[in-house]
Write an enzyme that holds these catalytic residues in place. Structure first.
Site, PDB file in Angstrom:
ATOM      1  N   ASP A   1       0.752  -1.372  -0.024  1.00 57.02           N
ATOM      2  CA  ASP A   1       0.137  -0.100  -0.113  1.00 57.02           C
ATOM      3  C   ASP A   1       0.808   1.283   0.050  1.00 57.02           C
ATOM      4  OD1 ASP A   1      -2.150  -1.706   0.004  1.00 57.02           O
ATOM      5  OD2 ASP A   1      -2.736  -1.292   2.131  1.00 57.02           O
TER       6      ASP A   1
ATOM      7  N   ASP B   1       0.258  -0.618   5.914  1.00 52.44           N
ATOM      8  CA  ASP B   1      -0.832  -1.248   5.416  1.00 52.44           C
ATOM      9  C   ASP B   1      -2.158  -0.632   5.907  1.00 52.44           C
ATOM     10  OD1 ASP B   1      -1.865  -3.274   3.754  1.00 52.44           O
ATOM     11  OD2 ASP B   1      -2.146  -4.836   5.195  1.00 52.44           O
TER      12      ASP B   1
ATOM     13  N   LYS C   1      -6.218  -0.778   6.371  1.00 52.27           N
ATOM     14  CA  LYS C   1      -7.211  -1.622   6.547  1.00 52.27           C
ATOM     15  C   LYS C   1      -8.587  -0.924   6.991  1.00 52.27           C
ATOM     16  CE  LYS C   1      -4.880  -5.186   5.779  1.00 52.27           C
ATOM     17  NZ  LYS C   1      -4.885  -6.022   4.582  1.00 52.27           N
TER      18      LYS C   1
END
Length: 340
Positions: free
Chosen positions: A246, A259, A261
């Site tokens: 990412d 990352d 989420k």
């Protein structure tokens, strides 16, 4: 008449009194009663002292050890010693045998010793954005999905069946499709944030599907700088797996694989993110062994954003924690290779 006869018999021999009470008259009037001048005594059986049967010579040392204490005669050590002496070693209940700690057979270090680490402030160029190429290499996501633990698989299937029961099969498919779409829109909005001076575009701010997520991460974005990669493909040249990272950027002065989420439920601790730490560790190892990246990463960051706009939970992974999850990732990778 009986009284007179009784008085006459009194001065006679002692045995006559006993004969008096045996006359037929008494037997007829009191057939169920019997009088006597003496009582019958039953002697009690003498109680046997069990201690007399103990081998005194055999246990004299034990008795002496107990009675020789000036203070308390019993301690955990002496009790155990007495039990061992009297009954022998205790037959302990065996605890379940713990599974042996596995170590990866094909060990590859997380940090590449042959790769030069450039200074963190060398960010004059735009962030790397390498397209993901179709190859025979498995992706990190696929490896983790196919090696999921039975417990996680059970809870995932139970959640799926519960959602199907509530929404129906078609409704569940639509729900999952919307989740993936929201995730893509959210990542796209973050990419716009890092590539332009504007924090977000007007359209993205007004998009109800992701506006809550963007509001959720605002306090985290303030601590992120020096972005080096965005939605960029990574590949571990030695272990032969790939993925799409990412973001790689500085978080509070530490270069991290970040990352993003999304979640509808709070995930305040790292353990709530399930296999996400393994995914981050896999990306870190891939970057460090990928020739397309002239830097190395030692830390990770998982940011859980919430649809309702509540503050996101950032979970920072220091080098030690990343190394632990890297070892777990290597085991999952070996498991995947063995199955396939």
């Amino acid at each position: 008449l009986v009284s007179m006869k009784f008085l006459r018999l009194l001065p006679r021999k002692p045995g006559t009194l006993e004969m008096l009470f045996q006359i037929p008259f008494c037997q007829k009037q009191f057939p169920y009663m019997c009088l006597a001048t003496s009582t019958c005594l039953y002697g009690k059986k003498k109680k046997v002292n069990s201690y007399e049967q103990v081998d005194q010579e055999k246990y004299k040392n034990l008795v002496y050890s107990v009675t020789s204490y000036k203070t308390s005669a019993q301690t955990p050590e002496t009790i155990l010693e007495e039990d061992n002496f009297l009954y022998g070693p205790p037959d302990k209940h065996r605890s379940p045998v713990k599974a042996e700690t596995k170590t990866p057979q094909n060990w590859v270090p997380l940090i590449n010793p042959n790769k030069k680490i450039t200074p963190l402030d060398s960010d004059s160029n735009l962030p790397l954005k390498i397209a993901l190429q179709k190859t025979k290499m498995p992706s990190v996501t696929r490896i983790l999905q196919q090696t999921i633990s039975p417990q996680q698989a059970f809870y995932l299937e139970r959640w799926k069946q519960k959602m199907i029961l509530e929404l129906g099969k078609d409704g569940f498919e639509e729900y999952t499709k919307n989740l993936f779409l929201q995730g893509e829109l959210f990542h796209s909005a973050l990419e716009s944030v890092f590539l332009s001076e504007e924090r977000t575009t007007k359209e993205q701010r007004e998009d109800v599907a992701i506006s809550g997520y963007l509001s959720s991460v605002q306090h985290v974005l303030k601590d992120i700088s020096a972005v080096k990669a965005l939605e960029s493909a990574v590949q571990h040249e030695t272990l032969q797996y790939l993925g799409l990272v990412d973001c790689v950027a500085n978080y509070r002065g530490q270069l991290c694989v970040i990352d993003w989420k999304t979640s509808e439920k709070p995930k305040p601790s790292l353990k709530d993110t399930f296999d996400n730490p393994l995914q981050v560790a896999a990306y870190i190892g891939a970057i460090n062994h990928d020739a397309n990246y002239d830097f190395q990463v030692r830390c990770g960051l998982i940011v859980v954003a919430y649809k309702n706009g509540s503050p996101a939970h950032p979970h920072f992974m220091d080098p030690d924690l990343c190394s632990q999850y890297w070892e777990k990732w290597l085991l999952r990778l070996e498991e995947y290779v063995d199955r396939n």
